[in-house]
Write a protein that holds these residues in place. Structure first.
Motif: not given
Lengths: 147, 254
Positions: B153-154, B156-157
């Protein structure tokens, strides 16, 4: 018999001063370590405000990955954090949708079902949103996958 | 003493007889000796004054040292007692609540709440190779999987311009993805039949991550999936390649 005190030497004083310095530093380090651990363990309630603030920081910067990282690190699973978990899980599904879609578009056709599954999940997340603050972002995810 | 001249009685220290004022030699001698003694005393006092500071410093240092050493010993003993008491508490808790513990573990496991399972097992120190292999393995698998999800998730951001600067995120997520795939959970590595489906599901997700996000090639995938040791140099190069591919794909999206 009179007890006589041995005259201290300069070298003795210097060595003792070094010993005192080391002992004080060690003592302060041990003290700080114990206090830090005890407060970390038992002052959760006092830290709650600080943790909510930290989560808010990540939330408003839309750094949902860091938000998840922070909440799992400090094991923030109480109801105060439900709103953050909702957006984190919504974002997770959105990322997974992108991941499967990207793999599918690269030529891995076996991911078609997953693409559909996560598209549905992203839509459901927006539909079943419990916190108004998250609604707009979850809707944006839906709009994004529908483009 | 008695005056030799007039026979008057007076103190030996007097310089003259108070009655006839005849000189008192003994009194004069006494005064000379007293002045000499006072001078000697004054000199000795000055000398001692010079030395006294080193004695005081020595004593103060000794006291501080003693207090610090005693406080450290007490702290170490205190910490030892605290941890021993904690261990004893968990031991007693495990013995007295055996049924409840097993029921809770089963409940978390059956519901697929592996994160809660991991926390519960860690909190009450319930990891056990003999008695709770399946639960322990699932909990540790969850730990790796959780780290992988965080990293994914990190990653992806992160905007494309920050990827090189934050290379460690790419490295960490790739490491955890390999750990999840290879079930790298230390002594619980041998997969229990009960956890096979869970591992397979997660392996599929990891492969999708490699293919969809990292854009790794079939050769790289075979390397990561295999049992062969992945060298540091290989991983380093792979991280660089993945960053280049991520930059290209993110710039395309942005």
């Amino acid at each position: 018999m009179i007890k006589t005190e041995k005259k201290p030497t300069t070298l003795g004083i210097v060595l003792k001063s070094i010993g005192v310095l080391i002992a004080v530093v060690l003592f302060l380090s041990i003290g700080a370590f114990i206090i830090e651990n005890v407060t970390d363990e038992y002052n959760y309630d006092n830290d709650l405000g600080r943790m909510v603030n930290a989560c808010d920081g990540y939330y408003y910067e839309r750094k949902y990955g860091n938000l998840r990282e922070y909440m799992t690190l400090y094991e923030l699973y109480d109801k105060e954090f439900d709103m953050y978990w909702e957006i984190v899980e919504g974002y997770g599904d959105y990322i997974d949708y992108g991941m499967y879609k990207s793999a599918y578009e690269t030529g891995y056709e076996e991911y078609y079902d997953e693409v559909m599954e996560f598209a549905e999940k992203v839509k459901d997340n927006a539909k079943n949103c419990k916190f108004d603050k998250n609604r707009e972002t979850l809707q944006k995810f839906v709009m994004d996958i529908e483009e | 003493m008695r005056c030799k001249h007039c026979g008057g009685n007076y103190k030996t220290r007097e310089l003259v007889c108070p009655y006839c004022e005849t000189e008192n030699i003994i009194g004069k001698l006494w005064h000379v000796q007293r002045s000499k003694a006072e001078l000697e005393y004054e000199e000795a006092r000055k000398e001692a004054g010079k030395r006294i500071s080193i004695y005081v410093l020595d004593r103060v240092l000794s006291r501080i040292l003693l207090v610090c050493v005693l406080a450290m010993i007490l702290s170490v003993v205190g910490v030892g007692v605290f941890f021993a008491a904690e261990e004893a508490y968990y031991y007693i808790y495990q013995k007295t609540n055996a049924k409840e513990i097993e029921a809770t573990l089963k409940d978390y496991y059956d519901k697929g709440e592996y994160d809660e399972l991991h926390q519960y097992m860690q909190k009450y120190q319930l990891f056990d190779r003999e008695k709770r292999y399946v639960y322990s393995q699932a909990a540790l698998m969850e730990f790796n999987y959780d780290e992988f999800l965080d990293g994914k998730m990190v990653l992806a951001q992160l905007p494309s311009e920050q990827l090189r600067e934050k290379e460690y995120y790419v490295s960490a997520v790739l490491n955890y993805s390999v750990k999840v795939y290879r079930n790298d959970v230390g002594v619980y590595e041998k997969i229990a039949p009960e956890n096979e489906a869970l591992l397979k599901k997660r392996q599929e997700e990891v492969v999708a991550f490699w293919r969809g996000i990292c854009k790794i090639t079939p050769q790289e995938e075979a390397m990561l999936c295999g049992e062969e040791f992945v060298s540091y140099e290989y991983k380093k190069q792979l991280v660089k390649d993945v960053i280049t591919r991520l930059e290209a794909s993110k710039e395309g999206v942005e």
